[in-house]
Design a protein around this motif. Sequence first.
Motif, PDB file in Angstrom:
ATOM      1  N   TYR A 192       0.975  -1.158  -0.131  1.00  0.00           N
ATOM      2  CA  TYR A 192       0.072   0.086   0.212  1.00  0.00           C
ATOM      3  C   TYR A 192       0.990   1.048  -0.107  1.00  0.00           C
ATOM      4  N   PRO A 193       0.376   2.304  -0.436  1.00  0.00           N
ATOM      5  CA  PRO A 193       1.182   3.602  -0.468  1.00  0.00           C
ATOM      6  C   PRO A 193       0.957   4.300   0.829  1.00  0.00           C
ATOM      7  N   ALA A 194       2.229   4.674   1.336  1.00  0.00           N
ATOM      8  CA  ALA A 194       2.454   5.597   2.708  1.00  0.00           C
ATOM      9  C   ALA A 194       3.408   6.650   2.369  1.00  0.00           C
ATOM     10  N   LEU A 195       3.300   7.461   3.376  1.00  0.00           N
ATOM     11  CA  LEU A 195       4.390   8.645   3.391  1.00  0.00           C
ATOM     12  C   LEU A 195       5.637   8.658   4.611  1.00  0.00           C
ATOM     13  N   LEU A 196       6.561   8.808   4.472  1.00  0.00           N
ATOM     14  CA  LEU A 196       7.592   8.315   5.169  1.00  0.00           C
ATOM     15  C   LEU A 196       8.319   9.581   5.700  1.00  0.00           C
ATOM     16  N   LEU A 197       8.844   9.622   6.774  1.00  0.00           N
ATOM     17  CA  LEU A 197       9.849  10.695   7.170  1.00  0.00           C
ATOM     18  C   LEU A 197      10.948   9.903   8.260  1.00  0.00           C
ATOM     19  N   PRO A 198      12.071  10.831   8.367  1.00  0.00           N
ATOM     20  CA  PRO A 198      13.169  10.465   9.290  1.00  0.00           C
ATOM     21  C   PRO A 198      12.543  10.528  10.595  1.00  0.00           C
ATOM     22  N   ASP A 199      13.027   9.805  11.632  1.00  0.00           N
ATOM     23  CA  ASP A 199      12.659   9.925  13.244  1.00  0.00           C
ATOM     24  C   ASP A 199      13.168  11.107  13.712  1.00  0.00           C
ATOM     25  N   THR A 200      14.109  11.571  13.057  1.00  0.00           N
ATOM     26  CA  THR A 200      14.642  13.049  13.816  1.00  0.00           C
ATOM     27  C   THR A 200      13.543  14.332  13.395  1.00  0.00           C
ATOM     28  N   ALA A 201      12.585  13.806  12.634  1.00  0.00           N
ATOM     29  CA  ALA A 201      11.631  15.257  12.518  1.00  0.00           C
ATOM     30  C   ALA A 201      10.285  14.907  13.345  1.00  0.00           C
ATOM     31  N   ILE A 202      10.304  13.880  14.081  1.00  0.00           N
ATOM     32  CA  ILE A 202       9.063  13.579  14.933  1.00  0.00           C
ATOM     33  C   ILE A 202       9.401  14.212  16.386  1.00  0.00           C
ATOM     34  N   SER A 203       8.498  14.623  16.898  1.00  0.00           N
ATOM     35  CA  SER A 203       8.762  15.365  18.375  1.00  0.00           C
ATOM     36  C   SER A 203       7.431  14.831  19.177  1.00  0.00           C
ATOM     37  N   VAL A 204       7.729  14.975  20.512  1.00  0.00           N
ATOM     38  CA  VAL A 204       6.641  14.576  21.551  1.00  0.00           C
ATOM     39  C   VAL A 204       6.338  15.686  22.061  1.00  0.00           C
ATOM     40  N   ASP A 205       5.014  15.908  22.075  1.00  0.00           N
ATOM     41  CA  ASP A 205       4.237  17.015  22.433  1.00  0.00           C
ATOM     42  C   ASP A 205       3.294  16.649  23.667  1.00  0.00           C
ATOM     43  N   ALA A 206       3.822  16.687  24.941  1.00  0.00           N
ATOM     44  CA  ALA A 206       3.144  16.037  25.956  1.00  0.00           C
ATOM     45  C   ALA A 206       2.915  14.364  25.873  1.00  0.00           C
ATOM     46  N   THR A 207       1.542  13.970  25.555  1.00  0.00           N
ATOM     47  CA  THR A 207       1.439  12.597  25.289  1.00  0.00           C
ATOM     48  C   THR A 207       1.373  12.187  23.804  1.00  0.00           C
ATOM     49  N   ARG A 208       1.551  13.211  22.881  1.00  0.00           N
ATOM     50  CA  ARG A 208       1.241  12.947  21.419  1.00  0.00           C
ATOM     51  C   ARG A 208       2.577  13.172  20.786  1.00  0.00           C
ATOM     52  N   LYS A 209       2.547  12.528  19.412  1.00  0.00           N
ATOM     53  CA  LYS A 209       3.435  12.636  18.558  1.00  0.00           C
ATOM     54  C   LYS A 209       3.161  13.742  17.418  1.00  0.00           C
ATOM     55  N   VAL A 210       4.196  14.699  17.170  1.00  0.00           N
ATOM     56  CA  VAL A 210       3.816  15.722  16.373  1.00  0.00           C
ATOM     57  C   VAL A 210       4.971  16.033  15.588  1.00  0.00           C
ATOM     58  N   VAL A 211       4.747  16.658  14.458  1.00  0.00           N
ATOM     59  CA  VAL A 211       5.929  17.111  13.374  1.00  0.00           C
ATOM     60  C   VAL A 211       5.640  18.678  13.253  1.00  0.00           C
ATOM     61  N   TYR A 212       6.551  19.336  12.907  1.00  0.00           N
ATOM     62  CA  TYR A 212       6.588  20.897  12.728  1.00  0.00           C
ATOM     63  C   TYR A 212       6.514  20.963  11.155  1.00  0.00           C
ATOM     64  N   VAL A 213       5.654  21.803  10.628  1.00  0.00           N
ATOM     65  CA  VAL A 213       5.537  22.094   9.285  1.00  0.00           C
ATOM     66  C   VAL A 213       5.566  23.777   8.901  1.00  0.00           C
ATOM     67  N   LEU A 214       5.911  24.116   7.728  1.00  0.00           N
ATOM     68  CA  LEU A 214       5.821  25.497   7.527  1.00  0.00           C
ATOM     69  C   LEU A 214       4.619  25.558   6.540  1.00  0.00           C
ATOM     70  N   ASN A 215       3.652  26.481   6.828  1.00  0.00           N
ATOM     71  CA  ASN A 215       2.846  26.704   5.671  1.00  0.00           C
ATOM     72  C   ASN A 215       3.329  27.754   4.692  1.00  0.00           C
ATOM     73  N   PRO A 216       2.419  27.831   3.765  1.00  0.00           N
ATOM     74  CA  PRO A 216       2.722  29.020   2.740  1.00  0.00           C
ATOM     75  C   PRO A 216       3.331  30.149   3.024  1.00  0.00           C
ATOM     76  N   GLN A 217       3.055  30.922   4.252  1.00  0.00           N
ATOM     77  CA  GLN A 217       3.646  32.101   4.707  1.00  0.00           C
ATOM     78  C   GLN A 217       4.862  31.791   5.579  1.00  0.00           C
ATOM     79  N   ASN A 218       5.359  30.588   5.515  1.00  0.00           N
ATOM     80  CA  ASN A 218       6.506  30.303   6.132  1.00  0.00           C
ATOM     81  C   ASN A 218       6.254  30.316   7.981  1.00  0.00           C
ATOM     82  N   LYS A 219       5.207  30.216   8.316  1.00  0.00           N
ATOM     83  CA  LYS A 219       4.862  30.096   9.627  1.00  0.00           C
ATOM     84  C   LYS A 219       5.025  28.671  10.236  1.00  0.00           C
ATOM     85  N   VAL A 220       5.485  28.610  11.376  1.00  0.00           N
ATOM     86  CA  VAL A 220       5.485  27.281  11.733  1.00  0.00           C
ATOM     87  C   VAL A 220       4.277  26.756  12.457  1.00  0.00           C
TER      88      VAL A 220
END
Length: 391
Positions: A301-329
């Motif tokens: 099946y198709p899937a999206l992959l990222l390196p583990d270094t791009a994944i952070s922990v926010d309290a009890t959940r896993k998160v990633v930081y992205v830049l929107n079109p205005q370069n806001k985090v």
Amino acid sequence: MPIKSKLIKGAAFSAISLALTAALSGCGPDNTSSKTVAPSVTVSQPVKSVITDWDGFTGRFEATDSVDVRSRVSGYLEKVAFQDGAIVKKGDLLFVIDSRSFQAAVVQAQGKLAQVRSQLALAEQEFARANVLIESKTIARSLYEQRLQARQAAQAEVLSAEGALTNARLDLEFTRITAPMSGRISRKLISEGNLVNGGNSSATLLTTIVSLDPIDIYFDIDEQSHLKYRRQANTAANQSQVRIALPGEVEPSMTGRMDFIDNRLDPSTGTLRQRARVSNKDLQLSPGQFGRVQFSSQAAYPALLLPDTAISVDATRKVVYVLNPQNKVEIRPVTLGKLHDGLREISSGLQEQDRVIVDGLQRVRAGDTATAEDRVVAQAAKTPETQGAPL
């Protein structure tokens, strides 16, 4: 005089204050004109790849066929005709038992057969004469029936003697013990000159033989995996194939095919026994070895992959930081899957076009404006179908 002194001191203090103000005002334009520099981060879009999930289980190889070699007749062992641990073929001579008493039994049975055949020939002649005489009513009916009975008894004696001769010849043949199947033989468990007991349930075990090609690997799956496979059974396209890695191997080196699933779970362990059959033409596998079985229950099946270094922990959940079109985090909660080629599967929470911060996370916070440098995340292996490691 005191008033004049106070005026002089006040004038001097005013002059000093004006000088300090002028000096400070001279530095002011540079500070007020400075601006905060936006932090620089590295971003990348997720890798889109077709992957296959592989679950790993520890298994043990066992021979497809095995046999305990025992004698069918009792006697003294005369010869061992194989090398311990050798590869034998079906029909190869393994042991020889002293056959002299069995040869004598064959001769005795042959003599008995000749005797009863002679008696049958005489009974046939007497019955033939009685058959002629009974038609002319020259002999009594009772005598005729006696001759008939003697002929039938002689025929039965011949059949019995033939059976005894066949049995004696079989016993003589059984003094040469041959391999009932091809495979690797164990060591001899009894030496020449010992008495071998044969032909019954307590027959002496002489050695064992196990088949090598193909060979089976048995492994147990847990109840949770079993239920998952049952749910995916209707859509699984690759559920009959397994991959096997031997101890010390990073990647699987061989494949097998499922051919057996037990009919119930083990109540003491909550596991279900399964078996896969593996080709072993080079005979590198032996019964008793361990192997790591990788089993896939669903189609790729198709899937999206990222390196583990791009994944952070926010309290009890896993998160990633992205830049929107205005370069806001922005912060995106994600659901993680398994590792594939060194990259982590993102099961949900991310889109293919999202620009994910993969380097410089420590320099930004949600809502910051950042300067982005694009990078393409490369997979570590050539094939997308690699072992899925749990989080």
